[in-house]
Design a protein around this motif. Structure first.
Motif, PDB file in Angstrom:
ATOM      1  N   ILE A  58       0.835  -1.207   0.000  1.00 46.56           N
ATOM      2  CA  ILE A  58       0.000   0.000   0.000  1.00 46.56           C
ATOM      3  C   ILE A  58       0.867   1.254   0.000  1.00 46.56           C
ATOM      4  O   ILE A  58       0.488   2.284  -0.544  1.00 46.56           O
ATOM      5  CB  ILE A  58      -0.935   0.007   1.238  1.00 46.56           C
ATOM      6  N   LEU A  59       2.062   1.173   0.595  1.00 45.38           N
ATOM      7  CA  LEU A  59       2.939   2.334   0.733  1.00 45.38           C
ATOM      8  C   LEU A  59       3.691   2.671  -0.554  1.00 45.38           C
ATOM      9  O   LEU A  59       4.333   3.705  -0.636  1.00 45.38           O
ATOM     10  CB  LEU A  59       3.960   2.086   1.851  1.00 45.38           C
ATOM     11  N   SER A  60       3.600   1.804  -1.562  1.00 45.69           N
ATOM     12  CA  SER A  60       4.469   1.940  -2.728  1.00 45.69           C
ATOM     13  C   SER A  60       4.254   3.197  -3.566  1.00 45.69           C
ATOM     14  O   SER A  60       5.200   3.669  -4.196  1.00 45.69           O
ATOM     15  CB  SER A  60       4.371   0.700  -3.615  1.00 45.69           C
ATOM     16  N   TYR A  61       3.061   3.733  -3.616  1.00 51.68           N
ATOM     17  CA  TYR A  61       2.824   4.911  -4.463  1.00 51.68           C
ATOM     18  C   TYR A  61       2.421   6.163  -3.678  1.00 51.68           C
ATOM     19  O   TYR A  61       1.942   7.125  -4.252  1.00 51.68           O
ATOM     20  CB  TYR A  61       1.740   4.598  -5.508  1.00 51.68           C
ATOM     21  N   LEU A  62       2.611   6.147  -2.353  1.00 52.89           N
ATOM     22  CA  LEU A  62       2.265   7.314  -1.553  1.00 52.89           C
ATOM     23  C   LEU A  62       3.285   8.431  -1.753  1.00 52.89           C
ATOM     24  O   LEU A  62       4.459   8.159  -1.989  1.00 52.89           O
ATOM     25  CB  LEU A  62       2.199   6.946  -0.069  1.00 52.89           C
ATOM     26  N   PRO A  63       2.848   9.692  -1.649  1.00 44.04           N
ATOM     27  CA  PRO A  63       3.812  10.798  -1.758  1.00 44.04           C
ATOM     28  C   PRO A  63       4.882  10.693  -0.669  1.00 44.04           C
ATOM     29  O   PRO A  63       4.620  10.207   0.425  1.00 44.04           O
ATOM     30  CB  PRO A  63       2.944  12.047  -1.546  1.00 44.04           C
ATOM     31  N   ILE A  64       6.061  11.134  -0.952  1.00 51.78           N
ATOM     32  CA  ILE A  64       7.239  11.180  -0.087  1.00 51.78           C
ATOM     33  C   ILE A  64       7.756   9.778   0.238  1.00 51.78           C
ATOM     34  O   ILE A  64       8.867   9.426  -0.115  1.00 51.78           O
ATOM     35  CB  ILE A  64       6.997  11.985   1.212  1.00 51.78           C
ATOM     36  N   ILE A  65       6.959   8.960   0.912  1.00 51.02           N
ATOM     37  CA  ILE A  65       7.435   7.638   1.328  1.00 51.02           C
ATOM     38  C   ILE A  65       7.410   6.624   0.190  1.00 51.02           C
ATOM     39  O   ILE A  65       8.173   5.652   0.195  1.00 51.02           O
ATOM     40  CB  ILE A  65       6.626   7.126   2.538  1.00 51.02           C
ATOM     41  N   GLY A  66       6.564   6.839  -0.814  1.00 52.70           N
ATOM     42  CA  GLY A  66       6.427   5.892  -1.921  1.00 52.70           C
ATOM     43  C   GLY A  66       7.727   5.559  -2.633  1.00 52.70           C
ATOM     44  O   GLY A  66       8.082   4.384  -2.763  1.00 52.70           O
ATOM     45  N   PRO A  67       8.486   6.569  -3.104  1.00 50.87           N
ATOM     46  CA  PRO A  67       9.747   6.256  -3.790  1.00 50.87           C
ATOM     47  C   PRO A  67      10.742   5.494  -2.913  1.00 50.87           C
ATOM     48  O   PRO A  67      11.471   4.635  -3.401  1.00 50.87           O
ATOM     49  CB  PRO A  67      10.298   7.642  -4.163  1.00 50.87           C
ATOM     50  N   ILE A  68      10.741   5.785  -1.615  1.00 45.09           N
ATOM     51  CA  ILE A  68      11.633   5.059  -0.699  1.00 45.09           C
ATOM     52  C   ILE A  68      11.207   3.605  -0.615  1.00 45.09           C
ATOM     53  O   ILE A  68      12.031   2.686  -0.722  1.00 45.09           O
ATOM     54  CB  ILE A  68      11.615   5.688   0.708  1.00 45.09           C
ATOM     55  N   MET A  69       9.888   3.373  -0.431  1.00 44.14           N
ATOM     56  CA  MET A  69       9.401   2.003  -0.302  1.00 44.14           C
ATOM     57  C   MET A  69       9.583   1.233  -1.599  1.00 44.14           C
ATOM     58  O   MET A  69       9.933   0.055  -1.587  1.00 44.14           O
ATOM     59  CB  MET A  69       7.933   1.996   0.128  1.00 44.14           C
ATOM     60  N   MET A  70       9.365   1.886  -2.753  1.00 47.64           N
ATOM     61  CA  MET A  70       9.594   1.213  -4.029  1.00 47.64           C
ATOM     62  C   MET A  70      11.050   0.779  -4.147  1.00 47.64           C
ATOM     63  O   MET A  70      11.336  -0.330  -4.591  1.00 47.64           O
ATOM     64  CB  MET A  70       9.236   2.134  -5.197  1.00 47.64           C
ATOM     65  N   THR A  71      11.955   1.647  -3.725  1.00 49.50           N
ATOM     66  CA  THR A  71      13.377   1.309  -3.752  1.00 49.50           C
ATOM     67  C   THR A  71      13.657   0.096  -2.885  1.00 49.50           C
ATOM     68  O   THR A  71      14.393  -0.819  -3.276  1.00 49.50           O
ATOM     69  CB  THR A  71      14.222   2.510  -3.285  1.00 49.50           C
ATOM     70  N   VAL A  72      13.046   0.066  -1.702  1.00 54.64           N
ATOM     71  CA  VAL A  72      13.218  -1.079  -0.797  1.00 54.64           C
ATOM     72  C   VAL A  72      12.681  -2.349  -1.448  1.00 54.64           C
ATOM     73  O   VAL A  72      13.325  -3.409  -1.402  1.00 54.64           O
ATOM     74  CB  VAL A  72      12.523  -0.807   0.557  1.00 54.64           C
ATOM     75  N   PHE A  73      11.515  -2.264  -2.094  1.00 52.44           N
ATOM     76  CA  PHE A  73      10.925  -3.436  -2.742  1.00 52.44           C
ATOM     77  C   PHE A  73      11.799  -3.913  -3.909  1.00 52.44           C
ATOM     78  O   PHE A  73      11.945  -5.106  -4.142  1.00 52.44           O
ATOM     79  CB  PHE A  73       9.505  -3.145  -3.226  1.00 52.44           C
ATOM     80  N   HIS A  74      12.385  -2.965  -4.633  1.00 52.57           N
ATOM     81  CA  HIS A  74      13.300  -3.336  -5.716  1.00 52.57           C
ATOM     82  C   HIS A  74      14.515  -4.075  -5.157  1.00 52.57           C
ATOM     83  O   HIS A  74      14.985  -5.055  -5.741  1.00 52.57           O
ATOM     84  CB  HIS A  74      13.755  -2.096  -6.490  1.00 52.57           C
ATOM     85  N   LEU A  75      15.020  -3.592  -4.019  1.00 48.06           N
ATOM     86  CA  LEU A  75      16.152  -4.255  -3.365  1.00 48.06           C
ATOM     87  C   LEU A  75      15.774  -5.671  -2.940  1.00 48.06           C
ATOM     88  O   LEU A  75      16.561  -6.609  -3.087  1.00 48.06           O
ATOM     89  CB  LEU A  75      16.620  -3.444  -2.150  1.00 48.06           C
ATOM     90  N   PHE A  76      14.549  -5.825  -2.394  1.00 47.46           N
ATOM     91  CA  PHE A  76      14.070  -7.167  -2.020  1.00 47.46           C
ATOM     92  C   PHE A  76      14.052  -8.095  -3.232  1.00 47.46           C
ATOM     93  O   PHE A  76      14.498  -9.236  -3.163  1.00 47.46           O
ATOM     94  CB  PHE A  76      12.647  -7.095  -1.431  1.00 47.46           C
ATOM     95  N   LEU A  77      13.517  -7.582  -4.350  1.00 41.45           N
ATOM     96  CA  LEU A  77      13.385  -8.406  -5.556  1.00 41.45           C
ATOM     97  C   LEU A  77      14.756  -8.817  -6.084  1.00 41.45           C
ATOM     98  O   LEU A  77      14.983  -9.981  -6.418  1.00 41.45           O
ATOM     99  CB  LEU A  77      12.601  -7.649  -6.631  1.00 41.45           C
ATOM    100  N   MET A  78      15.679  -7.860  -6.147  1.00 43.51           N
ATOM    101  CA  MET A  78      17.015  -8.175  -6.648  1.00 43.51           C
ATOM    102  C   MET A  78      17.744  -9.140  -5.717  1.00 43.51           C
ATOM    103  O   MET A  78      18.436 -10.048  -6.162  1.00 43.51           O
ATOM    104  CB  MET A  78      17.835  -6.890  -6.837  1.00 43.51           C
ATOM    105  N   SER A  79      17.556  -8.974  -4.422  1.00 39.36           N
ATOM    106  CA  SER A  79      18.156  -9.897  -3.456  1.00 39.36           C
ATOM    107  C   SER A  79      17.578 -11.298  -3.626  1.00 39.36           C
ATOM    108  O   SER A  79      18.286 -12.300  -3.479  1.00 39.36           O
ATOM    109  CB  SER A  79      17.909  -9.381  -2.040  1.00 39.36           C
ATOM    110  N   HIS A  80      16.286 -11.371  -3.949  1.00 37.58           N
ATOM    111  CA  HIS A  80      15.611 -12.658  -4.178  1.00 37.58           C
ATOM    112  C   HIS A  80      16.236 -13.404  -5.358  1.00 37.58           C
ATOM    113  O   HIS A  80      16.207 -14.632  -5.420  1.00 37.58           O
ATOM    114  CB  HIS A  80      14.125 -12.393  -4.429  1.00 37.58           C
ATOM    115  N   PHE A  81      16.814 -12.634  -6.287  1.00 35.79           N
ATOM    116  CA  PHE A  81      17.482 -13.243  -7.439  1.00 35.79           C
ATOM    117  C   PHE A  81      19.004 -13.238  -7.275  1.00 35.79           C
ATOM    118  O   PHE A  81      19.746 -13.322  -8.255  1.00 35.79           O
ATOM    119  CB  PHE A  81      17.062 -12.530  -8.729  1.00 35.79           C
TER     120      PHE A  81
END
Length: 198
Positions: A58-81
């Motif tokens: 839910i936090l992925s597209y919120l103003p201010i925090i969204g870009p940070i959370m998207m970055t974290v999720f991208h890191l999770f995905l890359m770590s998963h691979f």
């Protein structure tokens, strides 16, 4: 109405970029590749596959925090691979969709196998460490960018009305003006000039 339209375009652009750069990774994880293009749900799947709290999507597209959370999720995905070295994390933060696309379109990306000998408590501890580390890395990096490279600003008054209107947003190139220390004792990341002005 203008804000809603701008927000919708932003979500659409990010979703298309996410889909183009990760569709094959979603397929390897056992999902329909088109899910990579679906806003919120794509990050829900990333969180599900990496074993993190799914409501964070839910936090992925919120103003201010969204870009940070998207970055974290991208890191999770890359770590998963298996892409979890310092350089790979840095590339995921600086050039997220380009680096993820390079992994996506590489010959045979594979999901990193979890260690089978870890207990449930050790798995939970590892997930907490991963989340805290990813958040810290993303916030510190974004703060450094905001201080030294570029920062978004909103026009608060009508003093520049012939060129800029009240409420307009722009990015300021910090290299043009040089580094300046904060004008207040407490500087909250991403909220410069909005809280505790002196």
């Amino acid at each position: 109405m203008d804000y809603f339209l701008t927000y919708s375009v932003y979500v659409l652009i990010i979703s298309v970029l996410m889909g183009l750069s990760t569709w094959k990774l979603f397929k390897i994880m056992g999902y329909n590749p088109l899910i990579a293009f679906v806003p919120f749900y794509n990050y829900y799947i990333v969180l599900k596959e990496t074993g993190h709290s799914k409501w964070w999507a839910i936090l992925s597209y919120l103003p201010i925090i969204g870009p940070i959370m998207m970055t974290v999720f991208h890191l999770f995905l890359m770590s998963h691979f298996g892409k979890s070295s310092f350089v790979q994390k840095l590339l995921t933060i600086i050039l997220p969709f380009i680096y993820m696309a390079s992994v996506n379109y590489s010959k045979d990306p594979e999901v990193q196998k979890e260690e089978l000998y870890l207990t449930n408590e050790e798995h939970l501890e590892k997930k907490k460490d991963t989340f805290v580390g990813s958040i810290t890395f993303a916030v510190v990096f974004a703060t450094v960018i905001h201080i030294f490279v570029t920062q978004p600003f909103g026009i608060p008054t009508g003093s520049m009305e012939r060129t800029l209107m009240v409420g307009d947003f722009l990015f300021v190139n910090k290299w043009s003006y040089g580094y300046r220390m904060p004008m207040r004792p407490v500087a909250i990341p991403f909220l410069q000039g909005t809280i505790m002005d002196t």
